[in-house]
Design a protein around this motif. Structure first.
Motif, short mmCIF file in Angstrom:
data_model
loop_
_atom_site.label_atom_id
_atom_site.label_comp_id
_atom_site.label_asym_id
_atom_site.label_seq_id
_atom_site.Cartn_x
_atom_site.Cartn_y
_atom_site.Cartn_z
N LEU A 236 -12.01 20.37 -14.64
CA LEU A 236 -10.90 19.83 -15.44
C LEU A 236 -10.37 20.85 -16.43
CD1 LEU A 236 -12.25 16.21 -15.96
CD2 LEU A 236 -10.24 16.90 -14.64
N ALA A 237 -11.26 21.69 -16.96
CA ALA A 237 -10.80 22.74 -17.88
C ALA A 237 -9.94 23.75 -17.12
CB ALA A 237 -11.99 23.44 -18.52
N LEU A 238 -10.38 24.14 -15.93
CA LEU A 238 -9.66 25.17 -15.19
C LEU A 238 -8.29 24.68 -14.70
CD1 LEU A 238 -12.64 26.71 -13.18
CD2 LEU A 238 -11.42 27.75 -15.10
N VAL A 239 -8.17 23.37 -14.53
CA VAL A 239 -6.91 22.83 -13.99
C VAL A 239 -5.99 22.32 -15.11
CG1 VAL A 239 -7.51 20.37 -13.62
CG2 VAL A 239 -6.13 21.59 -11.91
N HIS A 240 -6.47 22.28 -16.37
CA HIS A 240 -5.78 21.49 -17.40
C HIS A 240 -4.36 22.00 -17.73
CE1 HIS A 240 -6.61 24.43 -20.60
NE2 HIS A 240 -5.80 23.74 -21.37
N ASP A 241 -4.07 23.27 -17.52
CA ASP A 241 -2.74 23.79 -17.89
C ASP A 241 -1.93 24.22 -16.66
OD1 ASP A 241 -2.53 23.40 -20.56
OD2 ASP A 241 -3.01 25.45 -21.18
#
Ligand code: MG
Length: 381
Positions: free
Chosen positions: A90-95
């Protein structure tokens, strides 16, 4: 070791197109790998975080910001016993749904879309990227990510009303996102608050003196560091303060959230979802410090004339090109021509622009608008 309230990959609601389990990677690990191998992820490298005009190669871009968020999010997840694979994904996809030029790009696209009775939201765009625009697999469009990752993408930092957005109804809009997704909102903000102080000073827009004067918590850290390292270079004292600030905020997030999860007697992932509010939060004191930093950055960095003049110019780049493709849809690439048969032109133009990097959109502007402006100027003469 996972805590009982961690969301285990075996509990996932699965993918849109069922796939055989992988022999040695869990469903969330595969999702992480799919994100890392996507084109949209690679494009983050050429997208603005705060500084578009990169006079220094040391400023964060969206990719390095994303990696910092992943580092913080993993730390928080493992300290709380959450599923760190889901958190990292989720962190890697968040932006991934951010348009070129950071918030200037987002604002310009949203303004254009509202004119056509619609909106632009980077979370919704991220969902379209992973569901529709990424083409890697012969069996399906998109990355075929698990339900929990898609849910985490749209619930990043905001809630949705099912009556207003019926197309999102499948994402359990009346429930909180899993704790793993809740980590991202805070990890994101803690990462950029510290990074923007750092890049703000590097850019010369902020000064150490101004930060010390305006943020009493920072001044307290500065005094501590001066006492411990009286002979260190000011640059190193500053980075030591930033390090301590980040460590203090992340530690607070872990303790305050852990306390809240225990006090709410959460023993299963489903109970965290049903709880009336998000449980991953800072303590009251640290939250006041977070807000003060954010307000300071708005006033003295994001809204400084150096950055806001730049933003106006960048918003114009987006508006010019939006208008150009609305008037000349035949000039859109073939894949977007196809999309025009199914969706409104404004949505297609918006999707096309939102996917661009800073470099690409500037080149397009030069080619499509820059040239034309010259011709018009010559004609007028
Ligand atoms: Mg972010």
């Amino acid at each position: 070791m996972y805590a009982p309230y961690a969301l285990r990959s075996e509990e996932s609601r699965g993918r849109r197109y069922p796939e055989k389990p992988h022999p040695y990677r869990s469903a969330f690990q595969r999702d992480r790998d799919r994100v890392v191998h996507s084109r949209a992820f690679r494009r983050l490298e050429s997208k603005t975080q705060v500084f578009t005009n990169r006079e220094s190669d040391h400023f964060r871009n969206r990719l390095t910001h994303t990696i910092e968020v992943a580092q913080i999010a993993r730390t928080v997840a493992s300290a709380l016993g959450l599923n760190s694979d889901l958190t990292e994904t989720l962190a890697l996809v968040h932006d991934i749904g951010h348009p070129p030029f950071g918030h200037a790009g987002e604002k310009a696209l949203d303004r254009k879309m509202r004119h056509y009775g619609d909106i632009f939201d980077h979370n919704l765009h991220a969902l379209r990227i992973v569901e529709y625009f990424e083409l890697r697999y012969p069996e399906f469009r998109g990355l075929n990510l698990t339900f929990e990752v898609r849910e985490g993408i749209i619930k990043h930092s905001r809630d949705w009303d099912a009556s207003e957005f019926p197309e999102l109804a499948e994402y359990l809009l009346d429930q909180r996102p899993p704790l793993e997704a809740q980590v991202i909102d805070l990890a994101d903000e803690l990462a950029y608050n510290v990074a923007d102080l750092d890049d703000g000073v590097e850019s010369g827009i902020l000064s150490l003196e101004l930060i010390r004067e305006r943020l009493p918590e920072f001044e307290r850290l500065w005094k501590e560091v001066e006492k411990n390292y009286p002979d260190a270079l000011p640059k190193l004292k500053f980075s030591e303060c930033l390090r301590r600030k980040l460590d203090h905020m992340v530690t607070d997030l872990i303790h305050a959230s852990g306390h809240r999860i225990r006090a709410a007697r959460i023993h299963r992932a489903s109970e965290a979802r049903q709880y009336p509010e998000r449980l991953l939060r800072l303590s009251t004191e640290a939250d006041a410090e977070r807000r003060a930093t954010k307000e300071f950055l708005h006033e003295c960095l994001y809204d400084s004339s150096m950055l806001s003049d730049d933003r106006e110019r960048l918003e114009d780049v987006i508006s010019d090109l939006f208008r150009f493709w609305m008037e000349n849809p035949k000039d859109l690439p073939a894949s977007y021509q196809e999309q025009l048969e199914q969706e409104k032109p404004a949505r297609v133009v918006c999707d096309y622009i939102a996917g661009m990097t800073d470099n690409f959109i500037l080149r397009e502007h030069e080619a499509r608008i820059g040239g034309r402006e010259d011709v018009e100027q010559k004609r007028r003469r």
